[in-house]
Write an enzyme that holds these catalytic residues in place. Structure first.
Site, mmCIF file in Angstrom:
data_model
loop_
_atom_site.group_PDB
_atom_site.id
_atom_site.type_symbol
_atom_site.label_atom_id
_atom_site.label_comp_id
_atom_site.label_asym_id
_atom_site.label_seq_id
_atom_site.Cartn_x
_atom_site.Cartn_y
_atom_site.Cartn_z
ATOM 1 N N CYS A 1 0.974 -1.122 0.136
ATOM 2 C CA CYS A 1 -0.079 -0.090 -0.088
ATOM 3 C C CYS A 1 0.952 1.139 -0.021
ATOM 4 C CB CYS A 1 -0.808 0.040 1.389
ATOM 5 S SG CYS A 1 -2.113 1.366 1.322
ATOM 6 N N ASP B 1 0.166 3.757 1.964
ATOM 7 C CA ASP B 1 0.423 4.113 3.417
ATOM 8 C C ASP B 1 1.868 4.249 3.606
ATOM 9 O OD1 ASP B 1 0.341 4.142 6.113
ATOM 10 O OD2 ASP B 1 -1.736 3.803 5.968
ATOM 11 N N ARG C 1 3.019 4.101 6.598
ATOM 12 C CA ARG C 1 3.477 3.474 7.716
ATOM 13 C C ARG C 1 3.981 1.924 7.187
ATOM 14 N NH1 ARG C 1 -2.200 3.678 10.657
ATOM 15 N NH2 ARG C 1 -2.751 3.481 8.491
ATOM 16 N N HIS D 1 -2.379 -4.342 4.988
ATOM 17 C CA HIS D 1 -2.111 -4.000 6.314
ATOM 18 C C HIS D 1 -3.420 -3.501 7.290
ATOM 19 C CE1 HIS D 1 -2.532 0.540 5.773
ATOM 20 N NE2 HIS D 1 -2.542 0.317 4.492
ATOM 21 N N CYS E 1 -6.187 0.076 6.908
ATOM 22 C CA CYS E 1 -5.797 0.409 5.640
ATOM 23 C C CYS E 1 -7.074 1.643 5.216
ATOM 24 C CB CYS E 1 -5.810 -0.583 4.578
ATOM 25 S SG CYS E 1 -5.718 -0.116 2.852
#
Length: 177
Positions: free
Chosen positions: A19, A21, A23, A78, A81
């Site tokens: 992703c 993202d 993180r 994850h 999400c």
């Protein structure tokens, strides 16, 4: 073909699709050194099914498999999400039409998730759906048929640092850096 396109010294063994993202950091999740992973990051770790035409995700997959010759592809979802939360909770995405259209590639995952609002289940179903999409890409299908490529579905838990391998019982915890 590989010798024409591949840059000397660029020899990762794994394609990691995760992703966008911030993180989700593939090298930290896998405890990898620079150069070990070829990385594709998309909103919701989505891989559209193969279709003829120009597509950056498809081109990156083809390059990793056909040119670099990766032996493994990890597709990693994850916890928490945002893309899967938006789908699970039916958020209004009218202000983000490109995002709404992109997330349609997760319709199969949403159809397989029984409980509306179950983000955790949707994240897992999305990993499985995107692995199925990945297998439609000619370079991937060919390498799978030849037995030179293995696909892996993972779910990374941001809070614990744990990685759950879908389709198996192996759980791995990656030490924090």
């Amino acid at each position: 073909m590989g010798h024409l396109l591949q840059v000397q010294g660029d020899a990762p063994h794994t394609l990691f699709i995760g992703c966008s993202d911030a993180r989700v950091v593939p090298e930290l999740i896998t405890a990898s050194e620079p150069g070990e992973l070829f990385v594709i990051r998309t909103a919701g770790n989505i891989v559209p099914a193969y279709a003829p035409g120009s597509d950056g995700v498809a081109a990156s997959i083809e390059y990793a498999v056909a040119v670099l010759g990766v032996s493994d592809i990890v597709l990693c979802g994850h916890s928490g999400c945002g893309a899967m939360t938006a789908l699970a909770e039916s958020h209004d995405l009218s202000g983000a039409p490109a995002v709404a259209q992109w997330l349609q590639h997760a319709d199969a995952a949403r159809a397989r998730t029984a409980a509306r609002g179950d983000v955790r289940a949707l994240v897992r179903q999305n990993v499985l759906a995107q692995l199925a999409n990945l297998a439609t890409h000619p370079s991937v299908a060919g390498a799978l048929a030849e037995g030179t490529l293995t696909l892996h579905g993972w779910v990374y838990d941001i809070a614990s640092g744990g990685v759950e391998a879908l389709g198996g019982h192996a759980k791995v915890t990656v030490p924090a850096a």
